[in-house]
Design a protein around this motif. Structure first.
Motif, short mmCIF file in Angstrom:
data_model
loop_
_atom_site.label_atom_id
_atom_site.label_comp_id
_atom_site.label_asym_id
_atom_site.label_seq_id
_atom_site.Cartn_x
_atom_site.Cartn_y
_atom_site.Cartn_z
N ASP A 67 0.86 -1.47 -0.06
CA ASP A 67 -0.10 -0.21 0.03
C ASP A 67 0.80 1.19 -0.13
O ASP A 67 0.20 2.34 -0.39
CB ASP A 67 -1.02 -0.04 1.22
CG ASP A 67 -1.99 -1.06 1.31
OD1 ASP A 67 -1.82 -1.79 0.09
OD2 ASP A 67 -2.61 -1.31 2.22
N SER A 68 2.01 1.14 0.47
CA SER A 68 2.74 2.37 0.76
C SER A 68 3.21 2.66 -0.65
O SER A 68 3.52 4.13 -0.71
CB SER A 68 4.16 1.88 1.24
OG SER A 68 4.78 0.93 0.91
N ASN A 114 0.16 5.05 -1.76
CA ASN A 114 0.24 6.16 -1.11
C ASN A 114 1.00 7.10 -1.56
O ASN A 114 0.86 8.27 -1.60
CB ASN A 114 0.53 5.92 0.47
CG ASN A 114 -0.58 5.21 1.08
OD1 ASN A 114 -1.93 5.26 0.94
ND2 ASN A 114 -0.37 4.47 2.28
N ARG A 145 -0.27 10.69 -0.20
CA ARG A 145 -0.93 10.59 0.85
C ARG A 145 -0.38 9.37 1.91
O ARG A 145 0.82 8.97 1.50
CB ARG A 145 -2.26 10.18 0.77
CG ARG A 145 -2.42 8.57 0.18
CD ARG A 145 -4.00 8.36 -0.08
NE ARG A 145 -4.02 6.98 -0.15
CZ ARG A 145 -5.03 6.28 -0.77
NH1 ARG A 145 -5.93 6.72 -0.96
NH2 ARG A 145 -4.80 4.77 -0.99
N SER A 146 -0.75 9.52 3.13
CA SER A 146 -0.47 8.39 4.13
C SER A 146 -1.92 7.92 4.82
O SER A 146 -2.49 8.91 5.62
CB SER A 146 0.46 9.26 5.11
OG SER A 146 1.59 9.39 4.49
N THR A 147 -2.07 6.64 4.51
CA THR A 147 -3.23 6.01 5.17
C THR A 147 -2.91 4.55 5.15
O THR A 147 -2.09 4.06 4.94
CB THR A 147 -4.55 6.20 4.19
OG1 THR A 147 -5.68 5.56 4.82
CG2 THR A 147 -4.33 5.72 2.78
N LEU A 148 -3.60 3.95 6.25
CA LEU A 148 -3.84 2.48 6.32
C LEU A 148 -4.71 1.69 5.44
O LEU A 148 -4.49 0.73 5.33
CB LEU A 148 -3.91 2.24 7.83
CG LEU A 148 -2.92 2.69 8.84
CD1 LEU A 148 -3.52 2.36 10.34
CD2 LEU A 148 -1.73 1.99 8.75
N ARG A 149 -5.47 2.74 4.84
CA ARG A 149 -6.61 1.90 4.23
C ARG A 149 -6.32 2.33 2.60
O ARG A 149 -6.33 3.30 1.99
CB ARG A 149 -8.07 2.54 4.67
CG ARG A 149 -8.23 2.50 6.12
CD ARG A 149 -9.64 3.08 6.44
NE ARG A 149 -10.09 2.57 7.95
CZ ARG A 149 -11.17 3.13 8.38
NH1 ARG A 149 -12.26 3.49 7.98
NH2 ARG A 149 -11.31 2.64 9.74
N THR A 150 -6.30 1.11 2.00
CA THR A 150 -6.34 0.94 0.65
C THR A 150 -7.61 0.29 -0.23
O THR A 150 -7.87 -0.70 0.24
CB THR A 150 -4.99 0.47 0.09
OG1 THR A 150 -4.13 1.11 0.58
CG2 THR A 150 -5.36 0.38 -1.43
N ASP A 179 -8.47 1.83 -5.26
CA ASP A 179 -7.02 2.27 -5.44
C ASP A 179 -5.91 1.31 -6.05
O ASP A 179 -5.01 1.71 -6.66
CB ASP A 179 -6.64 2.51 -3.70
CG ASP A 179 -7.33 3.64 -3.03
OD1 ASP A 179 -7.72 4.52 -3.88
OD2 ASP A 179 -7.43 3.60 -1.79
N GLN A 196 -10.17 -2.00 12.43
CA GLN A 196 -10.28 -1.08 12.13
C GLN A 196 -11.70 -0.35 11.74
O GLN A 196 -11.93 0.87 11.27
CB GLN A 196 -9.36 -0.69 10.71
CG GLN A 196 -7.69 -0.82 10.91
CD GLN A 196 -7.23 0.17 11.50
OE1 GLN A 196 -7.42 1.30 11.05
NE2 GLN A 196 -6.42 0.06 12.59
N THR A 236 -11.52 -2.74 1.82
CA THR A 236 -10.23 -2.54 2.38
C THR A 236 -9.10 -3.67 2.24
O THR A 236 -9.51 -4.53 2.40
CB THR A 236 -10.30 -1.95 3.94
OG1 THR A 236 -11.02 -0.96 3.77
CG2 THR A 236 -8.84 -1.35 4.29
#
Length: 284
Positions: free
Chosen positions: A185-186, A189, A194-199, A203, A273, A279
């Motif tokens: 996911d990084s 992002n 962006r920076s998020t834990l959810r993809t 996406d 989460q 997700t």
């Protein structure tokens, strides 16, 4: 996605104060008389910072903004200096300093300029990366230093703790060796800034060379500026057969070679989460 993978020896791995103005008033014969406001010239100015701290894992865009603020320059100034900065970057970087703005504390002297600050960071990275431990470690793993920096940037972005860095690096190597997409996911992002834990599933359909769900190999550049711990992990990954990992909750990152087990871990992550079913997670 399946893909024929060349032998490991030939694979090319592709992350206030407010100023308060005080007015005094005097009453003379029943009439208010204004007294001039105190001059702004007597207001105290904030002292200029003596050093600029670049944390591990910052992206180049964050560093440009930090340099602008530290030198009291208009936003965008540092980024605009790149073409004339003369940075000593590897050929693979193609002029992009991402990954080579080494995280450290840099002094801000009277002669500090964006070009000098960026050059200082890149020169520091070259000293760190081109020495025997990193260069030899990269060669030992059949890659060049720039590829090692790229893997380190993924490790820096994905590992929840220093202890996990070697395991994340091993997941990267194991997937590359098996011809599997990294599915991290990084990288998405980074493409979306962006920076998020959810993809989301949407996406993962992003049209970008940084979409490691659809593109094979490493992203085209590092996705952040890794520190020394991440670099060490990139050249000396922990031994293991892991192909998947997910941080189920803070302090609980689970690595596995079993897709079924990983799916159970992902389900637990999503429950924690309170995320929708669409997700996904790192290294799915």
């Amino acid at each position: 996605m399946q893909m024929n993978t060349p032998p490991r020896s030939t694979i090319r791995l592709t992350r206030r104060g407010r100023l308060v103005l005080i007015a005094t008033g005097a009453v003379v014969a029943g009439t208010a008389v204004a007294v001039p406001l105190l001059s702004l010239e007597h207001a105290k100015e904030k002292p200029k910072p003596m050093a600029l701290v670049i944390p591990e894992g910052w992206r180049a865009s964050q560093i440009y903004e930090a340099v602008d603020k530290a030198l009291a320059l208009p936003p965008g100034t540092t980024r605009k200096t790149l073409p004339k900065a003369g940075l000593k970057l590897p050929n693979d970087a193609e002029g992009n300093p991402e990954g080579y703005l080494f995280p450290a504390t840099y002094p801000l002297g009277k002669k500090a300029t964006p070009q000098r600050m960026l050059s200082y960071m890149v020169d520091t990275a070259n000293k760190k990366f081109n020495g025997a431990p990193i260069a030899a470690g990269a060669q030992r793993n059949a890659m060049n230093v720039y590829q090692a920096v790229t893997i380190a940037s993924l490790v820096q972005a994905e590992a929840a703790t220093k202890a996990d860095m070697g395991k994340v690096a091993r997941v990267v190597f194991n997937r590359l060796e098996r011809g599997m997409p990294l599915q991290m996911d990084s990288t998405i992002n980074y493409a979306l800034n962006r920076s998020t834990l959810r993809t989301t599933e949407n996406d993962t359909r992003l049209e970008s060379p940084y979409n490691s769900y659809q593109r094979m190999g490493l992203p085209p550049t590092p996705i952040d500026n890794p520190g020394e711990d991440a670099m060490r992990a990139a050249i000396s990954p922990a031994p293991g057969d892991w192909l998947y990992f997910v941080t189920v909750r803070p302090g609980d990152t689970r690595f596995t070679a079993s897709y079924a087990e990983h799916q159970r871990n992902v389900a637990e992550f999503n429950r924690n989460q309170k995320a929708p079913k669409s997700t996904s997670s790192a290294a799915k």
